[in-house]
Design a protein around this motif. Structure first.
Motif, PDB file in Angstrom:
ATOM      1  N   UNK A  28       0.860  -1.188   0.000  1.00 26.29           N
ATOM      2  CA  UNK A  28       0.000   0.000   0.000  1.00 26.29           C
ATOM      3  C   UNK A  28       0.895   1.237   0.000  1.00 26.29           C
ATOM      4  N   UNK A  29       0.505   2.237  -0.787  1.00 21.86           N
ATOM      5  CA  UNK A  29       1.270   3.479  -0.855  1.00 21.86           C
ATOM      6  C   UNK A  29       0.813   4.402   0.264  1.00 21.86           C
ATOM      7  N   UNK A  30       1.747   4.814   1.136  1.00 19.81           N
ATOM      8  CA  UNK A  30       1.391   5.652   2.291  1.00 19.81           C
ATOM      9  C   UNK A  30       1.617   7.151   2.041  1.00 19.81           C
ATOM     10  N   UNK A  31       1.869   7.511   0.796  1.00 24.99           N
ATOM     11  CA  UNK A  31       2.120   8.907   0.460  1.00 24.99           C
ATOM     12  C   UNK A  31       3.596   9.201   0.280  1.00 24.99           C
ATOM     13  N   UNK A  32       4.441   8.304   0.795  1.00 25.00           N
ATOM     14  CA  UNK A  32       5.890   8.446   0.673  1.00 25.00           C
ATOM     15  C   UNK A  32       6.531   7.148   0.184  1.00 25.00           C
ATOM     16  N   UNK A  33       6.137   6.026   0.800  1.00 21.56           N
ATOM     17  CA  UNK A  33       6.717   4.716   0.524  1.00 21.56           C
ATOM     18  C   UNK A  33       5.620   3.694   0.235  1.00 21.56           C
ATOM     19  N   UNK A  34       6.040   2.541  -0.286  1.00 23.76           N
ATOM     20  CA  UNK A  34       5.143   1.392  -0.398  1.00 23.76           C
ATOM     21  C   UNK A  34       5.405   0.492   0.795  1.00 23.76           C
ATOM     22  N   UNK A  35       4.356   0.238   1.568  1.00 24.16           N
ATOM     23  CA  UNK A  35       4.460  -0.543   2.792  1.00 24.16           C
ATOM     24  C   UNK A  35       3.865  -1.927   2.579  1.00 24.16           C
ATOM     25  N   UNK A  36       4.575  -2.968   3.071  1.00 24.53           N
ATOM     26  CA  UNK A  36       4.078  -4.335   2.969  1.00 24.53           C
ATOM     27  C   UNK A  36       2.836  -4.476   3.839  1.00 24.53           C
ATOM     28  N   UNK A  37       1.793  -5.086   3.274  1.00 23.62           N
ATOM     29  CA  UNK A  37       0.568  -5.372   4.012  1.00 23.62           C
ATOM     30  C   UNK A  37       0.608  -6.838   4.433  1.00 23.62           C
ATOM     31  N   UNK A  38       0.835  -7.096   5.706  1.00 24.12           N
ATOM     32  CA  UNK A  38       0.853  -8.486   6.187  1.00 24.12           C
ATOM     33  C   UNK A  38       1.729  -9.358   5.321  1.00 24.12           C
ATOM     34  N   UNK A  39       1.481 -10.675   5.271  1.00 24.70           N
ATOM     35  CA  UNK A  39       2.161 -11.631   4.398  1.00 24.70           C
ATOM     36  C   UNK A  39       3.536 -11.192   3.928  1.00 24.70           C
ATOM     37  N   UNK A  40       4.001 -11.731   2.875  1.00 20.26           N
ATOM     38  CA  UNK A  40       5.259 -11.315   2.270  1.00 20.26           C
ATOM     39  C   UNK A  40       6.475 -11.655   3.089  1.00 20.26           C
ATOM     40  N   UNK A  41       7.289 -12.525   2.592  1.00 26.05           N
ATOM     41  CA  UNK A  41       8.552 -12.867   3.231  1.00 26.05           C
ATOM     42  C   UNK A  41       8.405 -13.271   4.675  1.00 26.05           C
ATOM     43  N   UNK A  42       9.188 -12.661   5.557  1.00 27.86           N
ATOM     44  CA  UNK A  42       9.206 -13.021   6.965  1.00 27.86           C
ATOM     45  C   UNK A  42       8.040 -12.485   7.761  1.00 27.86           C
ATOM     46  N   UNK A  43       7.035 -11.907   7.128  1.00 31.41           N
ATOM     47  CA  UNK A  43       5.940 -11.294   7.865  1.00 31.41           C
ATOM     48  C   UNK A  43       4.658 -12.091   7.823  1.00 31.41           C
ATOM     49  N   UNK A  44       4.714 -13.344   7.398  1.00 33.41           N
ATOM     50  CA  UNK A  44       3.528 -14.186   7.347  1.00 33.41           C
ATOM     51  C   UNK A  44       3.187 -14.688   8.742  1.00 33.41           C
ATOM     52  N   UNK A  45       1.942 -14.534   9.124  1.00 30.94           N
ATOM     53  CA  UNK A  45       1.517 -15.026  10.441  1.00 30.94           C
ATOM     54  C   UNK A  45       1.730 -16.523  10.544  1.00 30.94           C
ATOM     55  N   UNK A  46       1.472 -17.261   9.472  1.00 29.45           N
ATOM     56  CA  UNK A  46       1.662 -18.712   9.513  1.00 29.45           C
ATOM     57  C   UNK A  46       3.130 -19.053   9.717  1.00 29.45           C
ATOM     58  N   UNK A  47       4.042 -18.281   9.116  1.00 30.94           N
ATOM     59  CA  UNK A  47       5.476 -18.511   9.330  1.00 30.94           C
ATOM     60  C   UNK A  47       5.856 -18.252  10.780  1.00 30.94           C
ATOM     61  N   UNK A  48       5.307 -17.194  11.359  1.00 30.86           N
ATOM     62  CA  UNK A  48       5.616 -16.870  12.746  1.00 30.86           C
ATOM     63  C   UNK A  48       5.125 -17.975  13.679  1.00 30.86           C
ATOM     64  N   UNK A  49       3.916 -18.487  13.453  1.00 31.39           N
ATOM     65  CA  UNK A  49       3.392 -19.573  14.282  1.00 31.39           C
ATOM     66  C   UNK A  49       4.232 -20.826  14.124  1.00 31.39           C
ATOM     67  N   UNK A  50       4.612 -21.137  12.893  1.00 31.10           N
ATOM     68  CA  UNK A  50       5.463 -22.301  12.627  1.00 31.10           C
ATOM     69  C   UNK A  50       6.768 -22.175  13.399  1.00 31.10           C
ATOM     70  N   UNK A  51       7.394 -21.024  13.314  1.00 25.27           N
ATOM     71  CA  UNK A  51       8.663 -20.812  14.010  1.00 25.27           C
ATOM     72  C   UNK A  51       8.481 -20.906  15.525  1.00 25.27           C
ATOM     73  N   UNK A  52       7.391 -20.345  16.040  1.00 22.48           N
ATOM     74  CA  UNK A  52       7.138 -20.368  17.472  1.00 22.48           C
ATOM     75  C   UNK A  52       7.002 -21.793  17.983  1.00 22.48           C
ATOM     76  N   UNK A  53       6.156 -22.587  17.319  1.00 24.13           N
ATOM     77  CA  UNK A  53       5.894 -23.931  17.798  1.00 24.13           C
ATOM     78  C   UNK A  53       7.042 -24.903  17.545  1.00 24.13           C
ATOM     79  N   UNK A  54       7.886 -24.661  16.567  1.00 23.76           N
ATOM     80  CA  UNK A  54       8.985 -25.550  16.283  1.00 23.76           C
ATOM     81  C   UNK A  54      10.250 -25.222  17.067  1.00 23.76           C
ATOM     82  N   UNK A  55      10.298 -24.062  17.691  1.00 23.26           N
ATOM     83  CA  UNK A  55      11.500 -23.683  18.423  1.00 23.26           C
ATOM     84  C   UNK A  55      11.227 -23.385  19.884  1.00 23.26           C
ATOM     85  N   UNK A  56      10.129 -23.908  20.411  1.00 20.49           N
ATOM     86  CA  UNK A  56       9.784 -23.714  21.830  1.00 20.49           C
ATOM     87  C   UNK A  56      10.655 -24.603  22.690  1.00 20.49           C
TER      88      UNK A  56
END
Length: 103
Positions: A75-103
């Motif tokens: 999304x364009x914020x007037x200055x930059x394009x900002x990632x909306x959720x998902x994308x690379x290391x910002x996926x909620x599913x990736x975060x949950x996977x990492x949390x549960x596999x490295x507890x």
């Protein structure tokens, strides 16, 4: 609200031509981009030759590498394009996977 999609070219200094085309950058406008090359650090996007804009994280920080992989919504914020959720290391599913596999 017009949905726009494009496949990018380049690495870190990306270009793309969304369909439908943009006449100018508009605050709040969203674009879905398919990144064939993963970024290695801070990155820019130049849509339709309108000029390069920085791509930033959902937290408003510069990219460090690995955030732009496959399909990413921005999304364009007037200055930059900002990632909306998902994308690379910002996926909620990736975060949950990492949390549960490295507890």
């Amino acid at each position: 609200n017009i949905e726009q999609y494009a496949v990018t070219s380049g690495t870190d200094t990306y270009t793309a031509t969304p369909n439908p085309t943009l006449a100018s950058y508009i605050t709040g406008a969203q674009v879905t981009l398919n990144f064939g090359n993963t970024n290695t650090g801070a990155s820019t996007i130049n849509l339709n030759g309108l000029g390069a804009k920085s791509i930033i994280t959902p937290d408003g920080l510069a990219l460090t590498g690995g955030e732009l992989q496959g399909i990413v919504n921005l999304i364009y914020n007037g200055t930059d394009y900002q990632i909306l959720g998902g994308g690379g290391g910002y996926s909620a599913s990736n975060e949950l996977f990492n949390y549960y596999n490295f507890m």
